[in-house]
Write a protein that holds these residues in place. Structure first.
Motif, short mmCIF file in Angstrom:
data_model
loop_
_atom_site.label_atom_id
_atom_site.label_comp_id
_atom_site.label_asym_id
_atom_site.label_seq_id
_atom_site.Cartn_x
_atom_site.Cartn_y
_atom_site.Cartn_z
N VAL A 187 6.25 2.45 -9.61
CA VAL A 187 4.93 2.37 -10.26
C VAL A 187 4.34 3.77 -10.37
O VAL A 187 4.74 4.67 -9.63
N GLY A 188 3.37 3.92 -11.28
CA GLY A 188 2.76 5.24 -11.47
C GLY A 188 1.46 5.41 -10.69
O GLY A 188 1.09 6.52 -10.30
N ALA A 189 0.75 4.30 -10.47
CA ALA A 189 -0.55 4.37 -9.76
C ALA A 189 -0.77 3.08 -8.98
O ALA A 189 -0.20 2.03 -9.33
N ILE A 190 -1.59 3.18 -7.95
CA ILE A 190 -1.80 2.02 -7.06
C ILE A 190 -3.30 1.82 -6.86
O ILE A 190 -4.03 2.78 -6.56
N VAL A 191 -3.76 0.58 -7.03
CA VAL A 191 -5.14 0.25 -6.68
C VAL A 191 -5.07 -0.58 -5.40
O VAL A 191 -4.39 -1.60 -5.35
N TRP A 192 -5.75 -0.10 -4.35
CA TRP A 192 -5.67 -0.77 -3.04
C TRP A 192 -6.95 -1.59 -2.84
O TRP A 192 -8.02 -1.04 -2.68
N PRO A 362 -12.77 -3.54 7.46
CA PRO A 362 -11.68 -3.55 6.48
C PRO A 362 -10.53 -4.43 6.96
O PRO A 362 -10.17 -4.40 8.14
N ASN A 363 -9.98 -5.22 6.04
CA ASN A 363 -8.85 -6.09 6.35
C ASN A 363 -7.64 -5.28 6.79
O ASN A 363 -6.94 -5.65 7.73
N VAL A 364 -7.42 -4.18 6.08
CA VAL A 364 -6.35 -3.25 6.46
C VAL A 364 -7.03 -1.93 6.77
O VAL A 364 -7.77 -1.40 5.93
N ASP A 365 -6.86 -1.43 7.97
CA ASP A 365 -7.43 -0.14 8.33
C ASP A 365 -6.78 0.92 7.43
O ASP A 365 -5.54 1.05 7.42
N ALA A 366 -7.60 1.65 6.68
CA ALA A 366 -7.05 2.59 5.70
C ALA A 366 -6.12 3.62 6.34
O ALA A 366 -5.23 4.15 5.68
N ARG A 367 -6.31 3.86 7.65
CA ARG A 367 -5.44 4.84 8.32
C ARG A 367 -4.02 4.34 8.42
O ARG A 367 -3.09 5.10 8.67
N SER A 368 -3.82 3.00 8.22
CA SER A 368 -2.46 2.47 8.35
C SER A 368 -1.82 2.19 6.98
O SER A 368 -0.73 1.64 6.91
N ILE A 369 -2.50 2.56 5.91
CA ILE A 369 -1.91 2.29 4.58
C ILE A 369 -0.70 3.20 4.38
O ILE A 369 -0.81 4.42 4.53
N PRO A 370 0.46 2.59 4.06
CA PRO A 370 1.64 3.44 3.87
C PRO A 370 1.40 4.43 2.73
O PRO A 370 0.82 4.07 1.73
N GLY A 371 1.83 5.64 2.90
CA GLY A 371 1.60 6.64 1.84
C GLY A 371 0.47 7.58 2.22
O GLY A 371 0.43 8.71 1.76
N GLY A 372 -0.45 7.10 3.08
CA GLY A 372 -1.51 7.96 3.61
C GLY A 372 -2.68 8.14 2.67
O GLY A 372 -2.53 8.68 1.58
N VAL A 373 -3.85 7.64 3.07
CA VAL A 373 -5.07 7.88 2.29
C VAL A 373 -6.17 8.28 3.28
O VAL A 373 -6.07 7.98 4.47
N HIS A 374 -7.21 8.91 2.74
CA HIS A 374 -8.34 9.29 3.59
C HIS A 374 -9.14 8.05 3.97
O HIS A 374 -9.34 7.16 3.16
N ALA A 375 -9.64 8.03 5.22
CA ALA A 375 -10.41 6.88 5.68
C ALA A 375 -11.68 7.39 6.35
O ALA A 375 -11.71 8.49 6.90
N ASP A 376 -12.74 6.54 6.32
CA ASP A 376 -13.93 6.91 7.09
C ASP A 376 -13.76 6.39 8.52
O ASP A 376 -12.73 5.78 8.85
N ALA A 377 -14.80 6.59 9.35
CA ALA A 377 -14.66 6.26 10.77
C ALA A 377 -14.46 4.75 10.99
O ALA A 377 -13.93 4.33 12.02
#
Ligand SMILES: Cc1cc2nc3c(=O)[nH]c(=O)nc-3n(C[C@H](O)[C@H](O)[C@H](O)COP(=O)(O)OP(=O)(O)OC[C@H]3O[C@@H](n4cnc5c(N)ncnc54)[C@H](O)[C@@H]3O)c2cc1C
Ligand code: SF4
Ligand code: SF4
Length: 428
Positions: A187-192, A362-377
């Motif tokens: 895929v070219g882009a992902i919406v989480w 959050p249902n999925v803690d953004a810190r655990s999203i594969p690929g790595g994204v910025h997350a707030d506290a």
């Protein structure tokens, strides 16, 4: 599922709630190819579990029906249920995503006739009703579920119950040999858009959610009002089935609290104001609602709704953080203890039922999203150029009402479309 074709001009949307459905539809209706993956057996997310929407108090089914019609009509949008992203490799415009697909044991021949559900006797907790009741282990997740296809719970696979279900199906729709599989998509882009979940109320020990049957959460209250819910739409308290005419709502249950969620969950004030109208809907002038609050946060157009509830003589507001709850063992009443900060009076108030306006995390803690994204506290996704072409949408980015979740999803979809346009012009 091996037949799904995706290229780096495809957009992947993760999470099939209102935000994921919106992002997927916006992109597909702009002519982009979209794959929408949802971990549950059907799409719809938590909105489909609400009884009514604030501020208009309409039923979520209307909006859901329109979206489902658009999804069914769009050949560019492919929906995969029981699917979860395991791994994301690559970069903006060129991702390779591994998706684990769990078996449903029911194929596309299913007509949702319900014969398998009648044939089995095994029961499981009903997740759609937040486990407030049980249901057959061969089931349709909810009336409007999409796809309209039954599911066999894995707990009966390999047992005589599964054979009973298969034996009852006249459409060769049950495949007991179905296996889990992992597929890889380009895929070219992902919406989480994996949304939110209610904070675990049992962690708020002074409120006794795990000890008192008549202390419930706001999400459970929504299900109790639904005619298809665990009480058939009647406000009955869990301990003895008595009509719950006198209801207490405790605000900031788990939110704005350094021991739990630090953030304000933004919508729980509006949810309780809305739910006070449910008590009137059932009991008219006999209804009694008491809202225990620190501040009421009803922003912009919601202010009118707040003013209407303030003017309702059956609704009382007590400015106080409830200290703790005890129960009257003799009759099941709950007793709320605290101090009213307007006058500093101690109170020990008795109610039929207590509803915790539970916080959203959050249902999925953004810190655990594969690929790595910025997350707030709190673990919500934060927009950041370093996220590449992974864009957060809806309640994966913050505690939002539906209107704001949809706006956020449309924005995420637009960003994903921009990436795909660059890919097609070979600019990425
Ligand atoms: C008590 C209460 C009442 C509310 N009432 C209202 C109201 O009246 N009006 C209003 O505007 N808002 C209301 N809200 C807020 C509303 O529920 C949210 O705005 C809405 O659910 C946001 O949708 P979403 O798609 O972002 O998230 P969700 O509804 O949480 O959807 C997320 C989807 O992603 C899926 N998912 C999760 N993890 C994964 C994964 N790893 N892989 C694949 N899929 C995954 C989930 O199964 C789900 O289908 C209320 C909230 C509460 C707590
Ligand atoms: S699996 Fe078969 S029996 Fe069950 S609902 Fe579908 S068609 Fe009916
Ligand atoms: S929206 Fe209201 S109840 Fe919810 S956390 Fe914020 S102030 Fe508390």
């Amino acid at each position: 599922m091996a037949g799904v074709v995706a290229t780096n001009e495809t957009i992947l949307v993760v999470g099939g709630g209102i935000s994921g459905m919106t992002a997927a539809l916006e992109a597909a209706e702009c002519g982009k190819n979209v794959v929408l993956v949802e971990k549950n057996p059907s799409i719809g997310g938590r909105v489909s579990q609400l009884y009514k929407y604030f501020p208009k108090l309409c039923h979520p089914t209307c909006g859901m029906e329109i979206n489902l019609r658009r999804i069914k009509a769009n050949k560019r949008l492919r929906v995969m249920t029981l699917a979860e992203v395991e791994k994301i490799d690559g970069k903006a415009g060129d991702y390779s995503v591994s998706i684990r697909l769990k078996p449903r044991y029911v194929n596309e021949n299913c007509t949702a006739c319900g014969a398998c559900g009648e044939a089995v006797s095994a029961e499981i907790d009903n997740p759609f009703n937040y486990k407030l009741n049980r249901m057959k282990a061969a089931y349709l997740p909810f009336t409007m579920a999409y796809p309209q296809r039954y599911v066999l719970d894995p707990s009966i696979i390999g047992t005589a119950e599964a054979e009973k279900a298969k034996g009852a199906c006249k459409y060769s729709a049950i495949d007991l040999d179905a296996k889990e599989e992992v597929i890889t998509l380009k895929v070219g882009a992902i919406v989480w858009a994996t949304g939110w979940r209610p904070y675990d109320a049992a962690k708020i020990q002074p409120y006794g959610y795990d000890r008192y049957a008549n202390v419930i959460t706001s999400v459970e209250f929504e299900r109790m009002m639904d005619p298809f819910g665990p009480t058939g739409g009647k406000l009955l308290r869990p301990s003895d089935g008595k009509e719950a005419k006198d209801v207490a709502f405790i605000q900031c249950a788990g939110s704005r609290d350094r021991n739990h969620l630090k953030h304000c969950s933004r919508i729980c004030c509006m949810a309780s104001l809305k739910q006070s109208t449910y008590v009137n809907e059932q009991f008219g002038d006999q209804a009694k609602s008491t809202i225990y609050y620190i501040d009421i946060r009803a922003i912009d157009r919601f202010e009118d709704f707040y003013q209407k509830v303030l003017a309702n003589p059956t609704v009382k507001f007590v400015k106080s953080k409830v200290a703790n709850i005890t129960d009257d063992k003799a009759n099941g009443d709950v007793i709320l203890h605290g101090v009213d900060t307007e006058g500093y009076h101690r109170y020990d108030n008795r109610h039929d039922l207590c509803v915790l306006a539970i916080g959203m995390e959050p249902n999925v803690d953004a810190r655990s999203i594969p690929g790595g994204v910025h997350a707030d506290a709190s673990g919500f996704i934060e927009a950041d150029p370093a996220n590449g072409a992974i864009f957060g949408a809806g309640c994966a980015t913050n505690a939002l009402d539906v209107n704001r979740a949809v706006q956020s999803a449309t924005a995420a979809s637009l960003r994903a479309i921009q990436v795909i346009n660059k890919v097609s012009r070979a600019e990425v």
